[in-house]
Design an enzyme around this catalytic site. Structure first.
Site, PDB file in Angstrom:
ATOM      1  N   TRP A 170       0.861  -1.180   0.000  1.00 28.78           N
ATOM      2  CA  TRP A 170       0.000   0.000   0.000  1.00 28.78           C
ATOM      3  C   TRP A 170       0.901   1.236   0.000  1.00 28.78           C
ATOM      4  O   TRP A 170       2.065   1.175   0.421  1.00 28.78           O
ATOM      5  CB  TRP A 170      -0.941  -0.005   1.207  1.00 28.78           C
ATOM      6  CG  TRP A 170      -0.271  -0.022   2.557  1.00 28.78           C
ATOM      7  CD1 TRP A 170       0.005  -1.130   3.310  1.00 28.78           C
ATOM      8  CD2 TRP A 170       0.212   1.117   3.301  1.00 28.78           C
ATOM      9  NE1 TRP A 170       0.645  -0.758   4.479  1.00 28.78           N
ATOM     10  CE2 TRP A 170       0.778   0.619   4.497  1.00 28.78           C
ATOM     11  CE3 TRP A 170       0.241   2.490   3.085  1.00 28.78           C
ATOM     12  CZ2 TRP A 170       1.345   1.450   5.478  1.00 28.78           C
ATOM     13  CZ3 TRP A 170       0.808   3.319   4.060  1.00 28.78           C
ATOM     14  CH2 TRP A 170       1.353   2.801   5.224  1.00 28.78           C
ATOM     15  N   THR A 180       4.929  -0.864  18.699  1.00 32.25           N
ATOM     16  CA  THR A 180       4.257  -0.011  17.706  1.00 32.25           C
ATOM     17  C   THR A 180       3.014  -0.711  17.147  1.00 32.25           C
ATOM     18  O   THR A 180       2.013  -0.062  16.872  1.00 32.25           O
ATOM     19  CB  THR A 180       5.203   0.407  16.557  1.00 32.25           C
ATOM     20  OG1 THR A 180       5.853  -0.754  16.060  1.00 32.25           O
ATOM     21  CG2 THR A 180       6.221   1.422  16.999  1.00 32.25           C
ATOM     22  N   HIS A 187       4.921   4.906   6.805  1.00 29.84           N
ATOM     23  CA  HIS A 187       4.118   5.135   8.024  1.00 29.84           C
ATOM     24  C   HIS A 187       4.084   6.619   8.387  1.00 29.84           C
ATOM     25  O   HIS A 187       3.025   7.202   8.611  1.00 29.84           O
ATOM     26  CB  HIS A 187       4.675   4.325   9.199  1.00 29.84           C
ATOM     27  CG  HIS A 187       4.693   2.854   8.936  1.00 29.84           C
ATOM     28  ND1 HIS A 187       5.266   1.948   9.793  1.00 29.84           N
ATOM     29  CD2 HIS A 187       4.206   2.123   7.894  1.00 29.84           C
ATOM     30  CE1 HIS A 187       5.132   0.727   9.312  1.00 29.84           C
ATOM     31  NE2 HIS A 187       4.504   0.809   8.150  1.00 29.84           N
ATOM     32  N   ASP A 192       1.680  -3.681   9.258  1.00 31.09           N
ATOM     33  CA  ASP A 192       3.104  -3.695   8.873  1.00 31.09           C
ATOM     34  C   ASP A 192       3.995  -3.981  10.086  1.00 31.09           C
ATOM     35  O   ASP A 192       4.955  -4.745  10.006  1.00 31.09           O
ATOM     36  CB  ASP A 192       3.527  -2.313   8.336  1.00 31.09           C
ATOM     37  CG  ASP A 192       3.312  -2.164   6.842  1.00 31.09           C
ATOM     38  OD1 ASP A 192       2.754  -3.085   6.218  1.00 31.09           O
ATOM     39  OD2 ASP A 192       3.712  -1.107   6.303  1.00 31.09           O
ATOM     40  N   GLU A 193       3.669  -3.313  11.196  1.00 28.30           N
ATOM     41  CA  GLU A 193       4.498  -3.472  12.405  1.00 28.30           C
ATOM     42  C   GLU A 193       4.479  -4.936  12.859  1.00 28.30           C
ATOM     43  O   GLU A 193       5.490  -5.468  13.305  1.00 28.30           O
ATOM     44  CB  GLU A 193       4.016  -2.577  13.552  1.00 28.30           C
ATOM     45  CG  GLU A 193       3.765  -1.111  13.213  1.00 28.30           C
ATOM     46  CD  GLU A 193       4.998  -0.315  12.819  1.00 28.30           C
ATOM     47  OE1 GLU A 193       6.009  -0.930  12.443  1.00 28.30           O
ATOM     48  OE2 GLU A 193       4.930   0.927  12.864  1.00 28.30           O
ATOM     49  N   HIS A 209       6.802  -6.922  10.721  1.00 24.25           N
ATOM     50  CA  HIS A 209       8.196  -6.644  11.108  1.00 24.25           C
ATOM     51  C   HIS A 209       8.543  -7.345  12.430  1.00 24.25           C
ATOM     52  O   HIS A 209       9.641  -7.866  12.592  1.00 24.25           O
ATOM     53  CB  HIS A 209       8.418  -5.136  11.259  1.00 24.25           C
ATOM     54  CG  HIS A 209       8.272  -4.386   9.966  1.00 24.25           C
ATOM     55  ND1 HIS A 209       8.018  -3.040   9.910  1.00 24.25           N
ATOM     56  CD2 HIS A 209       8.342  -4.809   8.679  1.00 24.25           C
ATOM     57  CE1 HIS A 209       7.948  -2.655   8.646  1.00 24.25           C
ATOM     58  NE2 HIS A 209       8.133  -3.716   7.878  1.00 24.25           N
ATOM     59  N   GLU A 269       7.586   7.872  14.109  1.00 20.73           N
ATOM     60  CA  GLU A 269       7.780   7.249  12.789  1.00 20.73           C
ATOM     61  C   GLU A 269       8.671   8.128  11.906  1.00 20.73           C
ATOM     62  O   GLU A 269       9.501   7.619  11.148  1.00 20.73           O
ATOM     63  CB  GLU A 269       6.429   7.048  12.083  1.00 20.73           C
ATOM     64  CG  GLU A 269       5.495   6.043  12.745  1.00 20.73           C
ATOM     65  CD  GLU A 269       5.897   4.594  12.522  1.00 20.73           C
ATOM     66  OE1 GLU A 269       6.851   4.333  11.775  1.00 20.73           O
ATOM     67  OE2 GLU A 269       5.250   3.714  13.121  1.00 20.73           O
ATOM     68  N   GLU A 297       8.945   1.193   6.275  1.00 24.40           N
ATOM     69  CA  GLU A 297       8.608   2.076   7.403  1.00 24.40           C
ATOM     70  C   GLU A 297       8.351   3.516   6.942  1.00 24.40           C
ATOM     71  O   GLU A 297       7.553   4.230   7.545  1.00 24.40           O
ATOM     72  CB  GLU A 297       9.753   2.080   8.433  1.00 24.40           C
ATOM     73  CG  GLU A 297       9.837   0.832   9.283  1.00 24.40           C
ATOM     74  CD  GLU A 297       8.771   0.804  10.371  1.00 24.40           C
ATOM     75  OE1 GLU A 297       8.229   1.864  10.719  1.00 24.40           O
ATOM     76  OE2 GLU A 297       8.477  -0.297  10.867  1.00 24.40           O
ATOM     77  N   GLU A 351       8.898  -3.247  17.602  1.00 20.17           N
ATOM     78  CA  GLU A 351       7.896  -3.505  16.554  1.00 20.17           C
ATOM     79  C   GLU A 351       6.588  -3.946  17.188  1.00 20.17           C
ATOM     80  O   GLU A 351       5.514  -3.538  16.754  1.00 20.17           O
ATOM     81  CB  GLU A 351       8.394  -4.572  15.570  1.00 20.17           C
ATOM     82  CG  GLU A 351       9.549  -4.132  14.698  1.00 20.17           C
ATOM     83  CD  GLU A 351       9.165  -3.123  13.619  1.00 20.17           C
ATOM     84  OE1 GLU A 351       7.984  -2.769  13.490  1.00 20.17           O
ATOM     85  OE2 GLU A 351      10.069  -2.664  12.909  1.00 20.17           O
TER      86      GLU A 351
END
Ligand SMILES: [Fe+2]
Ligand SMILES: [Fe+2]
Length: 401
Positions: free
Chosen positions: A100, A237, A184, A266-267, A270, A143, A181, A234
């Site tokens: 995305w 977050t 974000h 996403d976090e 990760h 971020e 990242e 990670e």
């Protein structure tokens, strides 16, 4: 709008904060990392006076910084893991074409409907209270300090990107993780700019100060500590963005909830990658890894934006952290839960054949979660009389801590 805040640097409310809220760290004159203790800056007055004499000196300074490199044979472990990283860790990255991008969740400036979409975004934002925006801005600033985190990865022995374009698996991960990242901060920044609820000049200044200051969390070039730290962060977050998504939903803003939720996803991915690296390290070197885990937890996981400053409030990081804790975005109990989660994920309790130092570290990390929860219960009683503090990020309006 001019900012109307006058803060007395002596009037710090830090003593009211839960103990876990990370403090900017300095070390006094200690060399051994075994005795590293986080502590407060000696005096904000001193910092301000220093900066008058040397205007380019970072505002947030860590006066003594330790270096505690690991032995060559440990570095060799990381070098020998390169092929494993290629087939087990790089697979957590998403191909760019399938990722995305911030535009997918924001009004489309290339269409006639842009004005209407922005109005709708602002109408929804008007239903959301100030304390939420303080928390979201703090998350966004954290971020946006991404250059510092890539620097941190590249200070670590055995995993650094030696050329800035290295084809070593560790270096490929470092750059591609950074690139993922980067979306974000971009997405949150653009949303916050459009919503009109925050003072973007103050927010951008805070980002500039923070990147200029860097971070110091006691990793000391040690890749074991680096990956324990990133596994923890990670997940932290993932939890905090997940909570901002939940709260946005409660305030009736499903679009903002989607923004926070997509970042949280996403976090999570990760976190899975970093904690898998640790899982492998526990397999290869259980004793060295559990000792590193104990060392990192004794130092406490200091949040990456601990040197935050907005040009007004020397304790803004503590104040933002307290507001986020009060709102339930990220709390001391979350800290304890993450620790326990990682202890279970890495099966630390089941480790056998450890050295005396390893057994001590194992015992320490296994009993730390419950200890943090007990201390937090006491801190909750103390924090009932928390003050309200003006935040420059929301035009000096006050938020209860
Ligand atoms: Fe992130
Ligand atoms: Fe992340």
């Amino acid at each position: 709008m001019p900012l109307m805040i006058k803060l007395n640097p002596i009037t710090s409310h830090s003593q009211n904060l839960p103990y876990f809220v990370p403090k900017p760290v300095i070390t006094s004159c200690l060399i051994s990392s075994k005795f590293f203790m986080p502590s407060k800056f000696p005096s904000n007055y001193k910092l301000q006076a220093d900066n008058l004499k040397k205007p380019f000196m970072p505002h947030g300074k860590v006066l003594v910084q330790n270096s505690h490199p690991i032995p060559q044979e440990k570095i060799e472990i990381f070098k020998s893991m390169e092929t494993w990283v290629e087939s087990n860790i790089l697979t957590f990255l998403k191909p760019v074409e399938k990722c995305w991008q911030p535009q997918d969740f924001l009004p489309d400036a290339s269409t006639d409907g842009f004005d209407e979409q922005v109005k709708e975004l602002r109408r929804r934002a008007n239903e959301i209270p100030d304390d939420y925006f303080v928390s979201l801005v703090g998350d966004m600033i954290t971020e946006e300090a991404l250059p510092t985190y890539q620097t941190l990865l590249n200070t670590s022995d055995g995993i650094r990107d030696e050329t800035a374009a290295s084809l070593n698996s560790w270096a490929i991960w470092n750059r591609a993780w950074t690139a993922e990242e980067n979306r974000h901060g971009d997405l949150l920044n653009k949303y916050l700019y459009l919503c009109g609820k925050v003072d973007m000049k103050q927010v951008e200044k805070t980002i500039q100060y923070l990147i200029g200051s860097g971070m110091y969390v006691g990793i000391e070039k040690n890749p074991y500590l680096t990956f324990i730290y990133t596994s923890f962060q990670e997940r932290a977050t993932f939890i905090s963005h997940g909570n901002t998504a939940r709260l946005a939903m409660e305030h009736g803003d499903s679009k903002l909830a989607q923004i926070c939720g997509i970042i949280a996803a996403d976090e999570k991915r990760h976190e899975l990658a970093y904690s898998k690296i640790l899982e492998k390290l526990f397999e290869i070197d259980p004793d060295g890894t559990v000792v590193a885990f104990g060392e990192m937890m004794r130092k406490k996981i200091t949040m990456p934006a601990h040197l935050m400053y907005d040009g007004h409030d020397p304790d803004i990081f503590d104040h933002f952290s307290a507001a986020a804790q009060r709102l339930g975005v990220y709390t001391a109990n979350d800290y304890a839960d993450i620790l326990d989660f990682l202890v279970n994920r890495w099966k630390v309790k089941e480790l056998t054949g450890l050295s005396a130092e390893g057994r001590k570290a194992q015992e320490y990390v296994c009993q730390l979660g419950p200890r943090i929860r007990r201390l937090e219960e006491r801190a909750q009683v103390r924090s009932k009389e928390a003050p309200s503090i003006p935040f420059s990020w929301i035009f000096g309006r006050e938020v209860k801590l």
